[in-house]
Design an enzyme around this catalytic site. Structure first.
Site, PDB file in Angstrom:
ATOM      1  N   CYS A   1       1.435  17.714  -1.769  1.00  0.00           N
ATOM      2  CA  CYS A   1       1.701  17.032  -3.281  1.00  0.00           C
ATOM      3  C   CYS A   1       2.258  17.747  -4.237  1.00  0.00           C
ATOM      4  O   CYS A   1       3.486  17.484  -4.607  1.00  0.00           O
ATOM      5  CB  CYS A   1       0.482  16.407  -3.790  1.00  0.00           C
ATOM      6  SG  CYS A   1      -0.586  15.636  -2.516  1.00  0.00           S
ATOM      7  N   ASP A   2       1.921  18.956  -4.322  1.00  0.00           N
ATOM      8  CA  ASP A   2       2.122  19.667  -5.710  1.00  0.00           C
ATOM      9  C   ASP A   2       2.806  21.089  -5.371  1.00  0.00           C
ATOM     10  O   ASP A   2       3.348  21.544  -6.595  1.00  0.00           O
ATOM     11  CB  ASP A   2       0.954  20.022  -6.573  1.00  0.00           C
ATOM     12  CG  ASP A   2       0.172  18.708  -6.996  1.00  0.00           C
ATOM     13  OD1 ASP A   2       0.919  17.778  -7.052  1.00  0.00           O
ATOM     14  OD2 ASP A   2      -0.716  18.691  -7.231  1.00  0.00           O
TER      15      ASP A   2
ATOM     16  N   CYS B   1      -3.956  19.564  -3.509  1.00  0.00           N
ATOM     17  CA  CYS B   1      -3.126  18.944  -2.575  1.00  0.00           C
ATOM     18  C   CYS B   1      -1.905  20.126  -2.516  1.00  0.00           C
ATOM     19  O   CYS B   1      -1.116  19.572  -3.356  1.00  0.00           O
ATOM     20  CB  CYS B   1      -2.757  17.862  -2.873  1.00  0.00           C
ATOM     21  SG  CYS B   1      -1.801  17.129  -1.564  1.00  0.00           S
TER      22      CYS B   1
HETATM   23  C1  LIG Z   1      -5.149  15.465  -8.271  1.00  0.00           C
HETATM   24  C2  LIG Z   1      -4.804  14.747  -7.126  1.00  0.00           C
HETATM   25  C3  LIG Z   1      -3.580  14.719  -6.679  1.00  0.00           C
HETATM   26  C4  LIG Z   1      -2.948  14.132  -5.668  1.00  0.00           C
HETATM   27  N1  LIG Z   1      -1.495  13.807  -5.676  1.00  0.00           N
HETATM   28  C5  LIG Z   1      -0.913  13.053  -4.295  1.00  0.00           C
HETATM   29  C6  LIG Z   1       0.317  13.126  -4.249  1.00  0.00           C
HETATM   30  O1  LIG Z   1       1.380  13.591  -5.256  1.00  0.00           O
HETATM   31  N2  LIG Z   1       0.845  12.159  -3.147  1.00  0.00           N
HETATM   32  C7  LIG Z   1      -0.110  11.891  -2.445  1.00  0.00           C
HETATM   33  O2  LIG Z   1       0.399  11.336  -1.267  1.00  0.00           O
HETATM   34  N3  LIG Z   1      -1.503  12.280  -2.392  1.00  0.00           N
HETATM   35  C8  LIG Z   1      -2.014  12.837  -3.520  1.00  0.00           C
HETATM   36  N4  LIG Z   1      -3.388  12.949  -3.599  1.00  0.00           N
HETATM   37  C9  LIG Z   1      -3.997  12.463  -2.674  1.00  0.00           C
HETATM   38  C10 LIG Z   1      -4.212  10.904  -2.741  1.00  0.00           C
HETATM   39  O3  LIG Z   1      -4.678  10.818  -4.030  1.00  0.00           O
HETATM   40  C11 LIG Z   1      -5.397  10.294  -1.579  1.00  0.00           C
HETATM   41  O4  LIG Z   1      -5.078  10.644  -0.496  1.00  0.00           O
HETATM   42  C12 LIG Z   1      -5.585   8.880  -2.051  1.00  0.00           C
HETATM   43  O5  LIG Z   1      -5.930   8.562  -3.092  1.00  0.00           O
HETATM   44  C13 LIG Z   1      -6.547   8.403  -1.080  1.00  0.00           C
HETATM   45  O6  LIG Z   1      -6.553   6.860  -1.360  1.00  0.00           O
HETATM   46  P1  LIG Z   1      -7.864   5.981  -0.978  1.00  0.00           P
HETATM   47  O7  LIG Z   1      -7.457   4.771  -1.235  1.00  0.00           O
HETATM   48  O8  LIG Z   1      -8.462   6.520   0.527  1.00  0.00           O
HETATM   49  O9  LIG Z   1      -9.006   6.581  -1.778  1.00  0.00           O
HETATM   50  P2  LIG Z   1      -9.093   7.009  -3.528  1.00  0.00           P
HETATM   51  O10 LIG Z   1      -7.803   7.029  -3.970  1.00  0.00           O
HETATM   52  O11 LIG Z   1     -10.025   8.103  -3.698  1.00  0.00           O
HETATM   53  O12 LIG Z   1      -9.766   5.437  -3.965  1.00  0.00           O
HETATM   54  C14 LIG Z   1     -11.047   5.216  -3.580  1.00  0.00           C
HETATM   55  C15 LIG Z   1     -11.657   4.210  -4.777  1.00  0.00           C
HETATM   56  O13 LIG Z   1     -12.876   3.849  -4.331  1.00  0.00           O
HETATM   57  C16 LIG Z   1     -13.632   3.328  -5.251  1.00  0.00           C
HETATM   58  N5  LIG Z   1     -15.134   3.620  -5.003  1.00  0.00           N
HETATM   59  C17 LIG Z   1     -15.970   4.549  -4.310  1.00  0.00           C
HETATM   60  N6  LIG Z   1     -16.945   4.040  -4.301  1.00  0.00           N
HETATM   61  C18 LIG Z   1     -17.133   2.706  -4.955  1.00  0.00           C
HETATM   62  C19 LIG Z   1     -18.195   1.827  -4.987  1.00  0.00           C
HETATM   63  N7  LIG Z   1     -19.394   1.982  -4.461  1.00  0.00           N
HETATM   64  N8  LIG Z   1     -18.034   0.647  -5.539  1.00  0.00           N
HETATM   65  C20 LIG Z   1     -16.638   0.178  -5.887  1.00  0.00           C
HETATM   66  N9  LIG Z   1     -15.560   1.369  -5.869  1.00  0.00           N
HETATM   67  C21 LIG Z   1     -15.849   2.293  -5.209  1.00  0.00           C
HETATM   68  C22 LIG Z   1     -13.649   5.019  -6.127  1.00  0.00           C
HETATM   69  O14 LIG Z   1     -14.110   4.812  -7.466  1.00  0.00           O
HETATM   70  C23 LIG Z   1     -11.870   4.914  -5.959  1.00  0.00           C
HETATM   71  O15 LIG Z   1     -11.350   4.200  -7.160  1.00  0.00           O
HETATM   72  C24 LIG Z   1      -3.817  13.586  -4.787  1.00  0.00           C
HETATM   73  C25 LIG Z   1      -5.054  14.022  -4.978  1.00  0.00           C
HETATM   74  C26 LIG Z   1      -5.976  14.305  -6.171  1.00  0.00           C
HETATM   75  C27 LIG Z   1      -7.105  14.627  -6.183  1.00  0.00           C
END
Ligand SMILES: Cc1cc2nc3c(=O)[nH]c(=O)nc-3n(C[C@H](O)[C@H](O)[C@H](O)COP(=O)(O)OP(=O)(O)OC[C@H]3O[C@@H](n4cnc5c(N)ncnc54)[C@H](O)[C@@H]3O)c2cc1C
Length: 315
Positions: free
Chosen positions: A146-147, A143
């Site tokens: 982000c970084d 990202c």
């Molecule tokens: C290394 C990294 C660094 C990042 N840094 C930033 C940053 O600095 N700032 C920023 O704004 N964004 C950042 N992002 C992006 C950000 O993390 C994502 O946009 C955000 O987390 C998305 O949120 P979400 O709730 O949609 O999904 P996620 O955070 O992906 O969470 C989804 C969750 O659902 C769970 N899940 C999936 N399937 C199932 C199931 N069948 N049963 C139970 N649970 C399940 C997963 O295990 C996970 O815990 C970064 C991403 C990465 C990979």
């Protein structure tokens, strides 16, 4: 209490699947609306993608920045404070076409709910190299938004040749001293306009027909080993960061046979601006529906919308 077939007796108002910013924000809103949500986090990846990162500097409310796991701890605590039942379980099966909907867990327990919020996120594709997971947050990133800021005046690499790789590379030119784009082919998959912009940028140098074979560094990224896949020659590229932009896979396995999936980016189709899917009572939020922004704040925003949509649906 369990009935026949491991079916729990209660019918929940809403079940939330996923514990990233989208799931927990939906939980805060749903619990404050007295919907008594139950949230399944996943057994091994609770907290979502931000558990894999160090400093988060762009989430509003934390002017000094905050570590990813600490931020997700706050999300969980806030959801629990208003009564969300957080369970560290994996959902393995969903039947969305019945009312109430059925949610099956890994241990066979089946929960029932009038509404379901899908917040299962998206998994960034990895290169599959040894140094990759060890150096996440220490120079390996998915990202630029982000970084990128952490790499002022430093040389960086972007891996990939599509639109998102070009977007990442162009964004990084604002900070980096130089950006190498490493691509497996001799032409870009990106749209013409994005390709033209990247090709015209003096800070970007393309390394064609090439693949990264190693990410080197003990405590942070120091260099990459790169192989030309046409003539087999190898070289070492001194960079302080590598941004991997080879696509991501929205986690839709549970629902891909029941809901519409976008052919281009694999996300769940919702009836924007709402979070409603094509099945009444089923809502989706966060990176699982978002092929473009993919930020914690946008996921959280969609989580809030999903809970409000559930309230309207149940009302
Ligand atoms: C290394 C990294 C660094 C990042 N840094 C930033 C940053 O600095 N700032 C920023 O704004 N964004 C950042 N992002 C992006 C950000 O993390 C994502 O946009 C955000 O987390 C998305 O949120 P979400 O709730 O949609 O999904 P996620 O955070 O992906 O969470 C989804 C969750 O659902 C769970 N899940 C999936 N399937 C199932 C199931 N069948 N049963 C139970 N649970 C399940 C997963 O295990 C996970 O815990 C970064 C991403 C990465 C990979």
């Amino acid at each position: 209490m369990l009935l026949a077939e491991n079916l729990t007796a209660d019918v929940h108002d809403v079940v939330i699947i996923g514990s990233g910013p989208a799931g927990y924000t939906a939980a805060v809103y749903a619990s404050r609306a007295n919907l008594n949500p139950i949230l399944f986090t996943s057994s091994v990846e609770a907290g979502g993608e931000l558990m894999n990162t160090t400093d988060v500097e762009n989430y509003p409310g934390f002017p000094e920045g905050i570590m990813g796991p600490e931020l997700m701890g706050h999300f969980e605590a806030q959801a629990r404070r208003f009564g969300t039942d957080v369970q560290y379980e994996d959902v393995t099966e969903l039947d969305l076409n019945v009312q109430p909907k059925r949610i099956t867990l890994a241990d066979g327990t089946i929960h029932q709910a009038r509404a379901v919020i899908l917040a299962t996120g998206s998994k960034y594709r990895e290169l599959g190299l040894a140094g990759e997971s060890a150096l996440v947050g220490k120079g390996v990133s998915w990202c630029a938004t982000c970084d990128g800021f952490f790499f002022r005046d430093q040389p960086l690499a972007v891996v990939g040749g599509g639109d998102s790789a070009m977007e990442e590379a162009l964004f990084l030119t604002k900070f980096a001293s130089k950006v190498y784009v490493i691509h497996r082919r001799d032409e870009l998959r990106a749209s013409q306009i994005m390709a033209d912009r990247a090709l015209a940028n003096e800070k970007i140098e393309f390394i064609w027909n090439s693949a990264v074979t190693a990410i080197n560094g003990d405590t942070k990224v120091e260099s990459l080993d790169v192989e030309n896949i046409v003539d087999g020659t190898t070289s070492t590229l001194d960079v302080n960061g590598v941004f991997i932009a080879i696509g991501s896979d929205p986690r839709t396995d549970l629902v891909k046979d029941q809901l519409d999936i976008d052919e281009t980016d694999g996300t769940i189709v919702v009836q924007e601006p709402s979070t409603a899917t094509k099945i009444p009572g089923v809502f989706a939020a966060g990176d699982v529906v978002d092929g473009k922004y993919r930020q914690a704040i946008t996921a959280a925003g969609m989580g809030a919308k999903a809970a409000i949509d559930v309230e309207d649906f149940l009302g």
